[in-house]
Design a protein around this motif. Structure first.
Motif, short mmCIF file in Angstrom:
data_model
loop_
_atom_site.label_atom_id
_atom_site.label_comp_id
_atom_site.label_asym_id
_atom_site.label_seq_id
_atom_site.Cartn_x
_atom_site.Cartn_y
_atom_site.Cartn_z
N LEU A 97 0.59 -0.88 0.27
CA LEU A 97 0.16 -0.04 0.03
C LEU A 97 1.15 0.98 -0.03
CD1 LEU A 97 -2.37 1.67 0.06
CD2 LEU A 97 -2.21 1.68 2.90
N TYR A 98 0.94 1.83 -0.78
CA TYR A 98 1.39 3.51 -0.68
C TYR A 98 0.35 4.68 -0.51
CZ TYR A 98 5.58 2.01 -3.50
OH TYR A 98 6.96 1.70 -4.54
N ALA A 99 0.90 5.29 -0.05
CA ALA A 99 -0.17 6.34 0.60
C ALA A 99 1.25 7.75 0.75
CB ALA A 99 -0.58 6.34 2.10
N ALA A 100 0.37 8.60 0.66
CA ALA A 100 0.81 10.43 0.45
C ALA A 100 -0.34 11.32 0.71
CB ALA A 100 0.70 10.86 -1.04
N VAL A 101 0.86 11.52 2.30
CA VAL A 101 -0.41 12.25 3.67
C VAL A 101 0.20 13.33 3.85
CG1 VAL A 101 -1.08 11.86 5.54
CG2 VAL A 101 -1.19 9.97 4.37
N ASP A 102 -0.76 14.01 3.53
CA ASP A 102 -0.53 15.67 3.82
C ASP A 102 -1.03 16.18 5.74
OD1 ASP A 102 -0.16 18.32 4.68
OD2 ASP A 102 -2.40 19.01 3.47
N PRO A 103 0.62 15.89 6.18
CA PRO A 103 1.29 16.11 7.30
C PRO A 103 0.54 17.87 8.25
CG PRO A 103 3.53 16.63 6.02
CD PRO A 103 2.00 16.41 5.71
N LYS A 104 0.08 18.53 7.22
CA LYS A 104 -0.28 19.23 8.42
C LYS A 104 -1.60 19.12 9.22
CE LYS A 104 0.79 23.13 7.13
NZ LYS A 104 0.22 24.46 5.66
#
Length: 211
Positions: A97-104
């Motif tokens: 599973l690849y994921a991109a998350v906005d840490p803000k």
């Protein structure tokens, strides 16, 4: 059950345009989708719907989730993006599973499920991410996986290795995903990668709606 506290959540993120002649009231379909993505098993979701006088099968609830084909919203312009991948086991097989998350915001920007992890697949994931969001000026926060750094370099995106700090956003998300996907075999009668990926995208939309 603690999960039933989530009954009060909103449902405006659920698009039921796929419905044609469904005999279930839309508000209860939305409730069923939300409860299942929020943590209830299919069987417990069915029991909750029965309290409203609606008798539907587990397969019906499963189909509502997948026909809704929920996708994380596009158009974000994050300053930073936490990027990572993790192993998901489905029917005894290993997927990534690849994921991109906005840490803000701690929200998913993009998710994908692949059979392996390579620089080429990471580049594919990044191309899809760039099509959905404005990330050309963002700094990507990654661990020390070489294929992530190589893909970001080849794609012309800035990155910074980081084990803690803002990159913890994706780790928190992954912990919840792991908790939920550990019950895939009990949630679906026949799980295939396409079904799992659809559920993961839907889960990402539910997760984002909580903020």
């Amino acid at each position: 059950m603690a999960e039933i506290a989530r009954l009060s959540g909103r449902s405006d993120w659920i698009d039921l345009d796929f419905v044609e002649r469904e005999r279930t009231p839309r508000r209860l379909m939305e409730l069923g989708i939300r409860l299942h993505l929020a943590g209830l098993s299919l069987s417990n979701t069915v029991r909750e719907l029965e309290k409203f006088g609606v008798e539907r099968s587990q397969k019906a609830v499963h189909d509502w989730v997948h026909k809704a084909d929920l996708q994380p919203a596009s158009g974000a312009s994050p300053d930073h993006v936490a990027l990572d991948e993790t192993v998901i086991r489905i029917n005894g097989q290993q997927f990534w599973l690849y994921a991109a998350v906005d840490p803000k915001t701690n929200e998913f920007l993009h998710v994908r499920l692949f059979t392996t992890t390579t620089t080429a697949l990471t580049q594919r994931f990044l191309r899809e991410l760039r099509e959905k969001h404005d990330v050309k000026d963002a700094v990507f926060l990654v661990d020390h996986a070489q294929h992530l750094a190589a893909a970001l370099q080849r794609t012309g995106l800035r990155f910074r290795p980081e084990r803690h700090g803002n990159r913890n956003a994706v780790e928190r998300v992954f912990r919840e995903v792991k908790r939920r996907t550990s019950s895939f075999s009990n949630s679906f009668s026949h799980v295939d990668p396409a079904t799992a990926e659809t559920w993961l995208r839907s889960f990402a939309v539910w997760w984002n709606s909580r903020n």
